[in-house]
Scaffold this motif. Structure first.
Motif, PDB file in Angstrom:
ATOM      1  N   LYS A 117       0.789  -1.229   0.000  1.00  0.00           N
ATOM      2  CA  LYS A 117       0.000   0.000   0.000  1.00  0.00           C
ATOM      3  C   LYS A 117       0.828   1.290   0.000  1.00  0.00           C
ATOM      4  O   LYS A 117       0.483   2.247  -0.684  1.00  0.00           O
ATOM      5  N   ARG A 118       1.908   1.333   0.794  1.00  0.00           N
ATOM      6  CA  ARG A 118       2.693   2.564   0.890  1.00  0.00           C
ATOM      7  C   ARG A 118       4.158   2.294   0.573  1.00  0.00           C
ATOM      8  O   ARG A 118       4.682   1.216   0.852  1.00  0.00           O
ATOM      9  N   ARG A 119       4.822   3.293   0.020  1.00  0.00           N
ATOM     10  CA  ARG A 119       6.218   3.136  -0.382  1.00  0.00           C
ATOM     11  C   ARG A 119       7.125   2.922   0.821  1.00  0.00           C
ATOM     12  O   ARG A 119       8.093   2.160   0.744  1.00  0.00           O
ATOM     13  N   THR A 120       6.820   3.566   1.942  1.00  0.00           N
ATOM     14  CA  THR A 120       7.663   3.373   3.132  1.00  0.00           C
ATOM     15  C   THR A 120       7.555   1.933   3.638  1.00  0.00           C
ATOM     16  O   THR A 120       8.550   1.360   4.080  1.00  0.00           O
ATOM     17  N   VAL A 121       6.369   1.347   3.543  1.00  0.00           N
ATOM     18  CA  VAL A 121       6.185  -0.053   3.947  1.00  0.00           C
ATOM     19  C   VAL A 121       6.938  -0.963   2.973  1.00  0.00           C
ATOM     20  O   VAL A 121       7.565  -1.946   3.380  1.00  0.00           O
ATOM     21  N   ALA A 122       6.907  -0.648   1.695  1.00  0.00           N
ATOM     22  CA  ALA A 122       7.631  -1.417   0.689  1.00  0.00           C
ATOM     23  C   ALA A 122       9.135  -1.348   0.957  1.00  0.00           C
ATOM     24  O   ALA A 122       9.846  -2.357   0.873  1.00  0.00           O
ATOM     25  N   LYS A 123       9.618  -0.171   1.314  1.00  0.00           N
ATOM     26  CA  LYS A 123      11.035   0.017   1.622  1.00  0.00           C
ATOM     27  C   LYS A 123      11.437  -0.818   2.833  1.00  0.00           C
ATOM     28  O   LYS A 123      12.470  -1.494   2.828  1.00  0.00           O
ATOM     29  N   GLU A 124      10.599  -0.803   3.870  1.00  0.00           N
ATOM     30  CA  GLU A 124      10.888  -1.578   5.076  1.00  0.00           C
ATOM     31  C   GLU A 124      10.888  -3.079   4.784  1.00  0.00           C
ATOM     32  O   GLU A 124      11.717  -3.823   5.314  1.00  0.00           O
ATOM     33  N   ALA A 125       9.966  -3.540   3.935  1.00  0.00           N
ATOM     34  CA  ALA A 125       9.912  -4.955   3.575  1.00  0.00           C
ATOM     35  C   ALA A 125      11.194  -5.372   2.844  1.00  0.00           C
ATOM     36  O   ALA A 125      11.735  -6.451   3.100  1.00  0.00           O
ATOM     37  N   GLU A 165      14.176  -3.905   3.086  1.00  0.00           N
ATOM     38  CA  GLU A 165      15.289  -3.853   4.030  1.00  0.00           C
ATOM     39  C   GLU A 165      15.269  -5.024   5.008  1.00  0.00           C
ATOM     40  O   GLU A 165      16.309  -5.438   5.512  1.00  0.00           O
ATOM     41  N   ALA A 166      14.085  -5.586   5.274  1.00  0.00           N
ATOM     42  CA  ALA A 166      13.960  -6.723   6.189  1.00  0.00           C
ATOM     43  C   ALA A 166      14.233  -8.048   5.474  1.00  0.00           C
ATOM     44  O   ALA A 166      14.180  -9.108   6.101  1.00  0.00           O
ATOM     45  N   GLY A 167      14.481  -8.006   4.169  1.00  0.00           N
ATOM     46  CA  GLY A 167      14.795  -9.218   3.426  1.00  0.00           C
ATOM     47  C   GLY A 167      13.590 -10.035   3.015  1.00  0.00           C
ATOM     48  O   GLY A 167      13.707 -11.220   2.719  1.00  0.00           O
ATOM     49  N   ARG A 168      12.411  -9.411   2.976  1.00  0.00           N
ATOM     50  CA  ARG A 168      11.192 -10.130   2.616  1.00  0.00           C
ATOM     51  C   ARG A 168      10.846 -10.015   1.133  1.00  0.00           C
ATOM     52  O   ARG A 168       9.813 -10.520   0.706  1.00  0.00           O
ATOM     53  N   VAL A 169      11.698  -9.346   0.353  1.00  0.00           N
ATOM     54  CA  VAL A 169      11.446  -9.182  -1.083  1.00  0.00           C
ATOM     55  C   VAL A 169      12.668  -9.666  -1.859  1.00  0.00           C
ATOM     56  O   VAL A 169      13.793  -9.291  -1.542  1.00  0.00           O
ATOM     57  N   GLN A 170      12.425 -10.501  -2.865  1.00  0.00           N
ATOM     58  CA  GLN A 170      13.493 -10.992  -3.716  1.00  0.00           C
ATOM     59  C   GLN A 170      13.169 -10.678  -5.171  1.00  0.00           C
ATOM     60  O   GLN A 170      12.004 -10.718  -5.571  1.00  0.00           O
ATOM     61  N   VAL A 171      14.201 -10.357  -5.938  1.00  0.00           N
ATOM     62  CA  VAL A 171      14.054 -10.145  -7.377  1.00  0.00           C
ATOM     63  C   VAL A 171      14.941 -11.165  -8.069  1.00  0.00           C
ATOM     64  O   VAL A 171      16.143 -11.235  -7.796  1.00  0.00           O
ATOM     65  N   ASN A 172      14.339 -11.980  -8.920  1.00  0.00           N
ATOM     66  CA  ASN A 172      15.048 -13.039  -9.642  1.00  0.00           C
ATOM     67  C   ASN A 172      15.843 -13.939  -8.690  1.00  0.00           C
ATOM     68  O   ASN A 172      16.976 -14.329  -8.968  1.00  0.00           O
ATOM     69  N   GLY A 173      15.259 -14.238  -7.519  1.00  0.00           N
ATOM     70  CA  GLY A 173      15.864 -15.165  -6.574  1.00  0.00           C
ATOM     71  C   GLY A 173      16.895 -14.577  -5.626  1.00  0.00           C
ATOM     72  O   GLY A 173      17.477 -15.304  -4.835  1.00  0.00           O
ATOM     73  N   LYS A 174      17.137 -13.271  -5.691  1.00  0.00           N
ATOM     74  CA  LYS A 174      18.127 -12.639  -4.817  1.00  0.00           C
ATOM     75  C   LYS A 174      17.465 -11.592  -3.939  1.00  0.00           C
ATOM     76  O   LYS A 174      16.613 -10.836  -4.420  1.00  0.00           O
ATOM     77  N   GLU A 175      17.862 -11.537  -2.655  1.00  0.00           N
ATOM     78  CA  GLU A 175      17.343 -10.480  -1.782  1.00  0.00           C
ATOM     79  C   GLU A 175      17.703  -9.137  -2.397  1.00  0.00           C
ATOM     80  O   GLU A 175      18.811  -8.949  -2.891  1.00  0.00           O
ATOM     81  N   SER A 176      16.751  -8.206  -2.348  1.00  0.00           N
ATOM     82  CA  SER A 176      16.953  -6.945  -3.054  1.00  0.00           C
ATOM     83  C   SER A 176      16.723  -5.750  -2.157  1.00  0.00           C
ATOM     84  O   SER A 176      15.902  -5.790  -1.246  1.00  0.00           O
ATOM     85  N   LYS A 177      17.450  -4.686  -2.459  1.00  0.00           N
ATOM     86  CA  LYS A 177      17.305  -3.422  -1.742  1.00  0.00           C
ATOM     87  C   LYS A 177      16.186  -2.606  -2.388  1.00  0.00           C
ATOM     88  O   LYS A 177      15.807  -2.865  -3.534  1.00  0.00           O
ATOM     89  N   PRO A 178      15.673  -1.604  -1.670  1.00  0.00           N
ATOM     90  CA  PRO A 178      14.577  -0.784  -2.221  1.00  0.00           C
ATOM     91  C   PRO A 178      14.941  -0.091  -3.536  1.00  0.00           C
ATOM     92  O   PRO A 178      14.078   0.133  -4.371  1.00  0.00           O
ATOM     93  N   GLY A 179      16.206   0.211  -3.752  1.00  0.00           N
ATOM     94  CA  GLY A 179      16.629   0.940  -4.942  1.00  0.00           C
ATOM     95  C   GLY A 179      16.959   0.062  -6.134  1.00  0.00           C
ATOM     96  O   GLY A 179      17.391   0.566  -7.172  1.00  0.00           O
ATOM     97  N   THR A 180      16.732  -1.235  -6.027  1.00  0.00           N
ATOM     98  CA  THR A 180      17.008  -2.151  -7.133  1.00  0.00           C
ATOM     99  C   THR A 180      16.181  -1.746  -8.351  1.00  0.00           C
ATOM    100  O   THR A 180      14.971  -1.567  -8.251  1.00  0.00           O
ATOM    101  N   GLU A 181      16.851  -1.591  -9.492  1.00  0.00           N
ATOM    102  CA  GLU A 181      16.157  -1.211 -10.718  1.00  0.00           C
ATOM    103  C   GLU A 181      15.503  -2.432 -11.349  1.00  0.00           C
ATOM    104  O   GLU A 181      16.147  -3.466 -11.527  1.00  0.00           O
ATOM    105  N   LEU A 182      14.227  -2.302 -11.681  1.00  0.00           N
ATOM    106  CA  LEU A 182      13.474  -3.394 -12.297  1.00  0.00           C
ATOM    107  C   LEU A 182      13.367  -3.195 -13.797  1.00  0.00           C
ATOM    108  O   LEU A 182      13.429  -2.065 -14.287  1.00  0.00           O
ATOM    109  N   SER A 183      13.185  -4.299 -14.498  1.00  0.00           N
ATOM    110  CA  SER A 183      12.878  -4.231 -15.919  1.00  0.00           C
ATOM    111  C   SER A 183      11.783  -5.254 -16.213  1.00  0.00           C
ATOM    112  O   SER A 183      11.502  -6.127 -15.397  1.00  0.00           O
TER     113      SER A 183
END
Length: 80
Positions: free
Chosen positions: A14-22, A24-42
């Motif tokens: 819902k909110r970008r700050t919550v997405a950022k916290e998720a 940073e807590a390691g609950r989001v992966q991109v292509n199988g790797k833990e990712s930081k909030p600033g990871t660029e997507l394509s």
């Protein structure tokens, strides 16, 4: 587009700050790797988000800077 902004714009989180916290807590992966909030997507990237006991797997289909509510669903497809 940044990962935290994508999660907010696509309304997965819902909110970008919550997405950022998720990220940073390691609950989001991109292509199988833990990712930081600033990871660029394509288009084609696979995102895995852990919500408590459930896991959501999606694939990026579009990157829209300012989507309307109706267009937010078009930004990704749910995969298993």
């Amino acid at each position: 587009m940044r990962l935290d902004k994508f999660l907010k714009n696509s309304r997965i989180i819902k909110r970008r700050t919550v997405a950022k916290e998720a990220c940073e807590a390691g609950r989001v992966q991109v292509n199988g790797k833990e990712s930081k909030p600033g990871t660029e997507l394509s288009v084609g990237d696979k995102i895995t988000v852990t919500f408590g006991n459930s896991i959501l797997n999606v694939q990026v289909t579009e990157l829209i800077e300012s989507p309307r509510k109706e267009d937010a669903q078009k930004m990704y497809i749910v995969i298993d």
